[in-house]
Structure formats: C-alpha cells, structure tokens
Design a protein around this motif. Structure first.
Motif, PDB file in Angstrom:
ATOM      1  N   LEU A  91      58.543  41.270  50.042  1.00  0.00           N
ATOM      2  CA  LEU A  91      59.009  42.054  51.185  1.00  0.00           C
ATOM      3  C   LEU A  91      58.027  43.038  51.798  1.00  0.00           C
ATOM      4  CD1 LEU A  91      62.513  43.057  49.784  1.00  0.00           C
ATOM      5  CD2 LEU A  91      62.026  41.328  51.519  1.00  0.00           C
ATOM      6  N   ALA A  92      57.118  43.570  51.018  1.00  0.00           N
ATOM      7  CA  ALA A  92      56.326  44.712  51.468  1.00  0.00           C
ATOM      8  C   ALA A  92      55.181  44.318  52.388  1.00  0.00           C
ATOM      9  CB  ALA A  92      55.769  45.463  50.264  1.00  0.00           C
ATOM     10  N   ASP A  93      54.837  45.253  53.242  1.00  0.00           N
ATOM     11  CA  ASP A  93      53.619  45.129  54.037  1.00  0.00           C
ATOM     12  C   ASP A  93      52.426  45.612  53.218  1.00  0.00           C
ATOM     13  OD1 ASP A  93      54.762  44.259  56.647  1.00  0.00           O
ATOM     14  OD2 ASP A  93      55.856  46.143  56.425  1.00  0.00           O
ATOM     15  N   GLY A  94      52.714  46.405  52.205  1.00  0.00           N
ATOM     16  CA  GLY A  94      51.689  46.901  51.299  1.00  0.00           C
ATOM     17  C   GLY A  94      52.357  47.538  50.094  1.00  0.00           C
ATOM     18  N   TRP A  95      51.551  47.874  49.093  1.00  0.00           N
ATOM     19  CA  TRP A  95      52.120  48.473  47.885  1.00  0.00           C
ATOM     20  C   TRP A  95      51.178  49.512  47.303  1.00  0.00           C
ATOM     21  CZ3 TRP A  95      50.801  46.958  42.542  1.00  0.00           C
ATOM     22  CH2 TRP A  95      49.727  46.088  42.458  1.00  0.00           C
ATOM     23  N   PHE A  96      51.777  50.426  46.531  1.00  0.00           N
ATOM     24  CA  PHE A  96      51.076  51.513  45.864  1.00  0.00           C
ATOM     25  C   PHE A  96      51.109  51.258  44.365  1.00  0.00           C
ATOM     26  CE2 PHE A  96      53.367  53.379  49.525  1.00  0.00           C
ATOM     27  CZ  PHE A  96      52.295  53.854  50.275  1.00  0.00           C
ATOM     28  N   PRO A  97      50.038  50.707  43.794  1.00  0.00           N
ATOM     29  CA  PRO A  97      50.031  50.507  42.347  1.00  0.00           C
ATOM     30  C   PRO A  97      50.009  51.857  41.635  1.00  0.00           C
ATOM     31  CG  PRO A  97      47.964  49.733  43.320  1.00  0.00           C
ATOM     32  CD  PRO A  97      48.815  50.243  44.427  1.00  0.00           C
ATOM     33  N   GLN A  98      50.579  51.897  40.472  1.00  0.00           N
ATOM     34  CA  GLN A  98      50.667  53.135  39.706  1.00  0.00           C
ATOM     35  C   GLN A  98      49.714  53.114  38.522  1.00  0.00           C
ATOM     36  OE1 GLN A  98      52.852  55.594  41.035  1.00  0.00           O
ATOM     37  NE2 GLN A  98      52.774  54.045  42.630  1.00  0.00           N
ATOM     38  N   MET A  99      48.551  52.507  38.718  1.00  0.00           N
ATOM     39  CA  MET A  99      47.518  52.460  37.683  1.00  0.00           C
ATOM     40  C   MET A  99      46.165  52.351  38.356  1.00  0.00           C
ATOM     41  SD  MET A  99      48.668  49.170  38.303  1.00  0.00           S
ATOM     42  CE  MET A  99      49.890  48.721  37.130  1.00  0.00           C
ATOM     43  N   SER A 100      45.121  52.520  37.569  1.00  0.00           N
ATOM     44  CA  SER A 100      43.748  52.428  38.070  1.00  0.00           C
ATOM     45  C   SER A 100      43.258  50.983  37.995  1.00  0.00           C
ATOM     46  CB  SER A 100      42.838  53.311  37.214  1.00  0.00           C
ATOM     47  OG  SER A 100      43.238  54.652  37.304  1.00  0.00           O
ATOM     48  N   PRO A 101      42.154  50.680  38.678  1.00  0.00           N
ATOM     49  CA  PRO A 101      41.598  49.332  38.572  1.00  0.00           C
ATOM     50  C   PRO A 101      41.303  48.967  37.117  1.00  0.00           C
ATOM     51  CG  PRO A 101      40.574  50.504  40.385  1.00  0.00           C
ATOM     52  CD  PRO A 101      41.407  51.514  39.630  1.00  0.00           C
ATOM     53  N   GLY A 102      41.562  47.725  36.792  1.00  0.00           N
ATOM     54  CA  GLY A 102      41.353  47.223  35.447  1.00  0.00           C
ATOM     55  C   GLY A 102      42.325  46.094  35.163  1.00  0.00           C
ATOM     56  N   PRO A 103      42.431  45.682  33.909  1.00  0.00           N
ATOM     57  CA  PRO A 103      43.270  44.535  33.559  1.00  0.00           C
ATOM     58  C   PRO A 103      44.745  44.688  33.967  1.00  0.00           C
ATOM     59  CG  PRO A 103      41.833  45.101  31.727  1.00  0.00           C
ATOM     60  CD  PRO A 103      41.669  46.179  32.757  1.00  0.00           C
ATOM     61  N   LYS A 104      45.327  45.884  33.810  1.00  0.00           N
ATOM     62  CA  LYS A 104      46.741  46.060  34.180  1.00  0.00           C
ATOM     63  C   LYS A 104      46.942  45.910  35.683  1.00  0.00           C
ATOM     64  CE  LYS A 104      48.241  48.802  30.275  1.00  0.00           C
ATOM     65  NZ  LYS A 104      48.902  50.001  29.801  1.00  0.00           N
ATOM     66  N   LEU A 105      46.003  46.421  36.466  1.00  0.00           N
ATOM     67  CA  LEU A 105      46.096  46.246  37.918  1.00  0.00           C
ATOM     68  C   LEU A 105      45.931  44.779  38.272  1.00  0.00           C
ATOM     69  CD1 LEU A 105      46.356  47.345  40.795  1.00  0.00           C
ATOM     70  CD2 LEU A 105      43.870  47.658  40.787  1.00  0.00           C
ATOM     71  N   ASP A 106      44.996  44.093  37.618  1.00  0.00           N
ATOM     72  CA  ASP A 106      44.793  42.665  37.883  1.00  0.00           C
ATOM     73  C   ASP A 106      46.073  41.876  37.612  1.00  0.00           C
ATOM     74  OD1 ASP A 106      42.150  43.304  38.489  1.00  0.00           O
ATOM     75  OD2 ASP A 106      41.391  42.658  36.523  1.00  0.00           O
ATOM     76  N   GLU A 107      46.756  42.203  36.512  1.00  0.00           N
ATOM     77  CA  GLU A 107      48.023  41.525  36.182  1.00  0.00           C
ATOM     78  C   GLU A 107      49.087  41.814  37.238  1.00  0.00           C
ATOM     79  OE1 GLU A 107      49.329  42.525  32.203  1.00  0.00           O
ATOM     80  OE2 GLU A 107      47.296  42.250  31.416  1.00  0.00           O
TER      81      GLU A 107
END
Length: 187
Positions: A91-107
C-alpha cells in the motif's frame, strides 16, 4: 497547498494497546483498519464526493475542499514487523524502517519488495527514508548517509534532538551544516 504539493503523510499503527482502548477501538484490528483508511483517504484527496461503506468506516457524499495540490497525497508507513513490511509493500508510497542499514534492514526490505511484487506494484517505486542522528561530526554524517544510500534509501532524515543543542538557531545551524555535507546546498 502550503507545501506546494511536496507533503508526505507518515502513518503508523502504534504498539500501545492502551491508546486504542482509550479511543474505544479494537487493538487487534488496527492493521485492517489502517488499510481501509488509507484507501479512503486517497479517495477523499482525489474525488469531489465520496460515498464509502467499509468494515470500519462509512460516509455518504463527503468531500474535501480545496483538494490537495498533489493527488493523492503520498502515504508513508512506519514499519517494524513482517506484517507491517508486507502492508508497506502492498500500500505505501514509501516506508520508514526502524533500524539502521545492515542485515535486518536487508531482510525487511526484501519483505517490502516481495509484497509489492505480489500486489502487482513496482518495488522500485516505493521510497525508503533512513534516519541519522546529528552528533556534530559532519564526516560521520557523510558516512552514515552513504550507508543509507547504498541500502537503497530515497530520503534521509537528520535528527538533531539529544545532540546537546540549546536553541532553535543551533538546531537550524546543525541542519544547515548537514545540508552542505549532504550536497544539498553550497557552503
């Protein structure tokens, strides 16, 4: 109108059941509710008159005047769980991840992109806003911004809270330095 069509609306479900209880709403339906409401908002931002009957909301002949300059307004989702990542992808036009770049963000990003593809959307059209905290070190900001860029961020927020700044002018000065560091303006 105030932003010349550059406004983005950030939405999040929240995690605190007490907030829903205080509003007389069911905490367990918040995901389905926001999905319905985002669709309804997009219609209200785009159509002169909206009649709608959903699982949570109903309206007859409602409209907004004036309509926004940008139609519909881009909706960006906060997300920090697999169901939220899938919702952002759908649904989103964009999103705000709640973590820094790295494996969790990649997942998380892989889940967003898979959900977008399954919904018939182009994953590359979904923005992602990274967030960094200002420490006073412009070189560090440049490194962190580069990590977000490499991770696929389309936007970057620079947080000056908790940086020891004492006045509005100091916050503005920090953001001015950040904008030079990030190449958004000349010094």
């Amino acid at each position: 109108m105030l932003t010349g069509g550059r406004f983005r609306l950030g939405v999040g479900l929240g995690w605190n059941q007490v907030e829903y209880e205080a509003l007389g709403q069911d905490f367990t339906t918040r995901g389905r509710r926001i999905e319905e409401q985002v669709g309804l908002m997009r219609r209200l931002w785009s159509e002169q008159s909206v009649t709608f009957e959903g699982a949570f909301d109903r309206m007859t002949g409602a409209g907004l005047a004036p309509l926004p300059v940008s139609r519909p307004i881009p909706v960006w989702f906060g997300a920090q769980s697999p169901p939220a990542y899938r919702r952002a992808g759908r649904l989103a036009d964009g999103w705000f991840p709640q973590m820094s770049p790295g494996p969790k963000l990649d997942e998380a990003r892989a889940i967003v992109e898979e959900a977008a593809s399954q919904a018939g959307r182009d994953p590359s059209g979904i923005g992602m806003e990274g967030r960094v905290s200002w420490t006073g070190d412009a070189d560090e900001l440049g490194v962190l911004a580069g990590r977000w860029r490499e991770a696929g961020a389309t936007h970057l927020a620079v947080n000056t809270m908790k940086a020891g700044l004492r006045s509005v002018d100091e916050h503005i000065g920090a953001l001015a330095t950040a904008s030079v560091t990030l190449g958004l303006r000349e010094s």
